[in-house]
Design a protein around this motif. Structure first.
Motif, PDB file in Angstrom:
ATOM      1  N   VAL A 167       7.309  -2.011   0.059  1.00 59.55           N
ATOM      2  CA  VAL A 167       7.208  -0.805   0.092  1.00 59.55           C
ATOM      3  C   VAL A 167       9.287  -0.946   0.433  1.00 59.55           C
ATOM      4  N   GLN A 168       9.766  -0.330   0.122  1.00 58.84           N
ATOM      5  CA  GLN A 168      10.981   0.241  -0.433  1.00 58.84           C
ATOM      6  C   GLN A 168      11.223   0.650   1.039  1.00 58.84           C
ATOM      7  N   ALA A 169      12.416   0.146   1.333  1.00 56.66           N
ATOM      8  CA  ALA A 169      13.684   0.836   3.100  1.00 56.66           C
ATOM      9  C   ALA A 169      13.626   2.324   2.910  1.00 56.66           C
ATOM     10  N   GLY A 170      12.753   3.174   3.573  1.00 57.14           N
ATOM     11  CA  GLY A 170      13.197   4.274   3.644  1.00 57.14           C
ATOM     12  C   GLY A 170      11.362   4.912   3.547  1.00 57.14           C
ATOM     13  N   GLY A 171      10.459   4.232   3.364  1.00 58.43           N
ATOM     14  CA  GLY A 171       9.695   5.075   1.970  1.00 58.43           C
ATOM     15  C   GLY A 171       8.709   4.503   3.628  1.00 58.43           C
ATOM     16  N   SER A 172       7.037   4.824   3.009  1.00 62.21           N
ATOM     17  CA  SER A 172       6.224   4.901   4.434  1.00 62.21           C
ATOM     18  C   SER A 172       4.657   4.566   3.821  1.00 62.21           C
ATOM     19  N   LEU A 173       4.276   4.686   5.124  1.00 60.98           N
ATOM     20  CA  LEU A 173       3.064   3.647   4.338  1.00 60.98           C
ATOM     21  C   LEU A 173       2.541   3.778   5.150  1.00 60.98           C
ATOM     22  N   ARG A 174       0.598   4.528   5.591  1.00 56.90           N
ATOM     23  CA  ARG A 174      -0.238   4.051   6.225  1.00 56.90           C
ATOM     24  C   ARG A 174      -1.049   3.570   7.073  1.00 56.90           C
ATOM     25  N   LEU A 175      -1.521   2.646   7.979  1.00 55.93           N
ATOM     26  CA  LEU A 175      -2.313   1.474   8.565  1.00 55.93           C
ATOM     27  C   LEU A 175      -3.436   1.969   8.692  1.00 55.93           C
ATOM     28  N   LYS A 235       9.375   5.093  17.846  1.00 53.90           N
ATOM     29  CA  LYS A 235       9.261   6.536  18.018  1.00 53.90           C
ATOM     30  C   LYS A 235      10.377   7.183  17.236  1.00 53.90           C
ATOM     31  N   GLY A 236       9.967   8.087  16.605  1.00 58.30           N
ATOM     32  CA  GLY A 236      10.640   8.866  16.034  1.00 58.30           C
ATOM     33  C   GLY A 236       9.949   8.502  14.458  1.00 58.30           C
ATOM     34  N   ARG A 237       8.942   7.922  13.964  1.00 63.30           N
ATOM     35  CA  ARG A 237       9.215   7.109  12.472  1.00 63.30           C
ATOM     36  C   ARG A 237       7.845   6.481  12.713  1.00 63.30           C
ATOM     37  N   PHE A 238       6.940   6.426  13.429  1.00 61.61           N
ATOM     38  CA  PHE A 238       5.662   5.711  13.813  1.00 61.61           C
ATOM     39  C   PHE A 238       4.544   7.142  14.174  1.00 61.61           C
ATOM     40  N   THR A 239       3.341   7.330  13.748  1.00 58.08           N
ATOM     41  CA  THR A 239       2.274   7.783  14.410  1.00 58.08           C
ATOM     42  C   THR A 239       1.407   7.509  14.179  1.00 58.08           C
ATOM     43  N   ILE A 240       0.775   7.930  15.974  1.00 59.37           N
ATOM     44  CA  ILE A 240      -0.582   6.829  15.454  1.00 59.37           C
ATOM     45  C   ILE A 240      -1.433   7.861  16.062  1.00 59.37           C
ATOM     46  N   SER A 241      -2.790   8.030  15.103  1.00 59.58           N
ATOM     47  CA  SER A 241      -3.847   9.067  15.902  1.00 59.58           C
ATOM     48  C   SER A 241      -5.208   7.837  15.353  1.00 59.58           C
ATOM     49  N   THR A 259     -12.106   5.260  12.843  1.00 63.55           N
ATOM     50  CA  THR A 259     -10.784   4.760  12.555  1.00 63.55           C
ATOM     51  C   THR A 259      -9.822   5.329  13.286  1.00 63.55           C
ATOM     52  N   GLY A 260      -9.194   3.872  13.468  1.00 69.10           N
ATOM     53  CA  GLY A 260      -7.567   4.316  14.137  1.00 69.10           C
ATOM     54  C   GLY A 260      -6.314   4.410  12.366  1.00 69.10           C
ATOM     55  N   TYR A 261      -5.052   5.327  12.911  1.00 69.51           N
ATOM     56  CA  TYR A 261      -4.103   4.801  11.599  1.00 69.51           C
ATOM     57  C   TYR A 261      -2.788   4.948  12.632  1.00 69.51           C
ATOM     58  N   LEU A 262      -2.453   4.420  11.784  1.00 67.92           N
ATOM     59  CA  LEU A 262      -0.709   4.329  12.435  1.00 67.92           C
ATOM     60  C   LEU A 262      -0.186   4.271  10.713  1.00 67.92           C
ATOM     61  N   GLN A 263       0.667   5.831  10.831  1.00 72.78           N
ATOM     62  CA  GLN A 263       1.150   6.581   9.575  1.00 72.78           C
ATOM     63  C   GLN A 263       3.050   5.467  10.140  1.00 72.78           C
ATOM     64  N   MET A 264       3.621   5.191   9.781  1.00 72.07           N
ATOM     65  CA  MET A 264       4.780   4.434   9.165  1.00 72.07           C
ATOM     66  C   MET A 264       5.610   5.644   8.103  1.00 72.07           C
ATOM     67  N   ASN A 265       6.653   6.045   9.034  1.00 72.17           N
ATOM     68  CA  ASN A 265       7.848   6.927   8.036  1.00 72.17           C
ATOM     69  C   ASN A 265       9.206   6.431   7.784  1.00 72.17           C
ATOM     70  N   SER A 266      10.222   6.281   7.354  1.00 69.74           N
ATOM     71  CA  SER A 266      11.582   6.349   7.464  1.00 69.74           C
ATOM     72  C   SER A 266      11.541   3.860   7.507  1.00 69.74           C
ATOM     73  N   THR A 285      -2.337  -7.386   8.636  1.00 65.80           N
ATOM     74  CA  THR A 285      -1.967  -6.609   7.409  1.00 65.80           C
ATOM     75  C   THR A 285      -0.687  -6.213   8.014  1.00 65.80           C
ATOM     76  N   GLN A 286      -0.610  -7.351   6.264  1.00 62.96           N
ATOM     77  CA  GLN A 286       0.976  -7.524   5.787  1.00 62.96           C
ATOM     78  C   GLN A 286       1.378  -5.712   5.418  1.00 62.96           C
ATOM     79  N   VAL A 287       3.051  -5.942   6.098  1.00 66.84           N
ATOM     80  CA  VAL A 287       3.815  -4.937   6.210  1.00 66.84           C
ATOM     81  C   VAL A 287       5.384  -5.139   5.794  1.00 66.84           C
ATOM     82  N   THR A 288       5.611  -5.187   4.162  1.00 70.93           N
ATOM     83  CA  THR A 288       7.039  -5.758   3.835  1.00 70.93           C
ATOM     84  C   THR A 288       7.773  -4.339   3.295  1.00 70.93           C
ATOM     85  N   VAL A 289       8.920  -5.097   4.041  1.00 67.66           N
ATOM     86  CA  VAL A 289       9.748  -3.729   3.514  1.00 67.66           C
ATOM     87  C   VAL A 289      11.078  -4.113   2.750  1.00 67.66           C
TER      88      VAL A 289
END
Length: 119
Positions: free
Chosen positions: A12-20, A65-71, A78-85, A113-117
């Protein structure tokens, strides 16, 4: 035992989002807390976020903090990690893990799982 399978990583490009996602099986989903960790190439694994058994409490590393949300979704186990910015420094292999007891030790881990920004 608990089996964990992560998914959702990618490029993903910088500033983008992913949900794990972290699909869990093997034990009652509400019987353990869940956490996300990451390990960048050449660095030690670090804590990212955690969520309690009930889902009522969440904890984050300062970097998240302020960018990621766990749920967690009890209907889907299933657990999630929403990653923004996202930033290039977020590039890492992300792992989910579960903790059966309140002793600070995570007992079971996923394969990562690999995340590349990109900048």
């Amino acid at each position: 035992q608990v089996q964990l399978v992560e998914s959702g990583g990618g490029l993903v490009q910088a500033g983008g989002s992913l949900r794990l996602s972290c699909a869990a099986s093997g034990r009652t989903f509400s019987s353990y807390s869940m956490g996300w960790f990451r390990q960048a190439s050449g660095k030690e694994r670090e804590f990212v976020a955690a969520i309690s058994r009930s889902g009522g409490y969440a904890y984050y590393a300062d970097s998240a903090k302020g960018r990621f949300t766990i749920s967690r979704d009890y209907a889907k186990n299933t657990g999630y990690l929403q990653m923004n910015s996202l930033k290039p420094e977020d590039t890492a292999v992300y792992y989910c893990a579960v903790r059966l007891r309140d002793n600070g030790v995570y007992d079971y881990w996923g394969q990562g799982t690999q995340v590349t920004v990109s900048s």
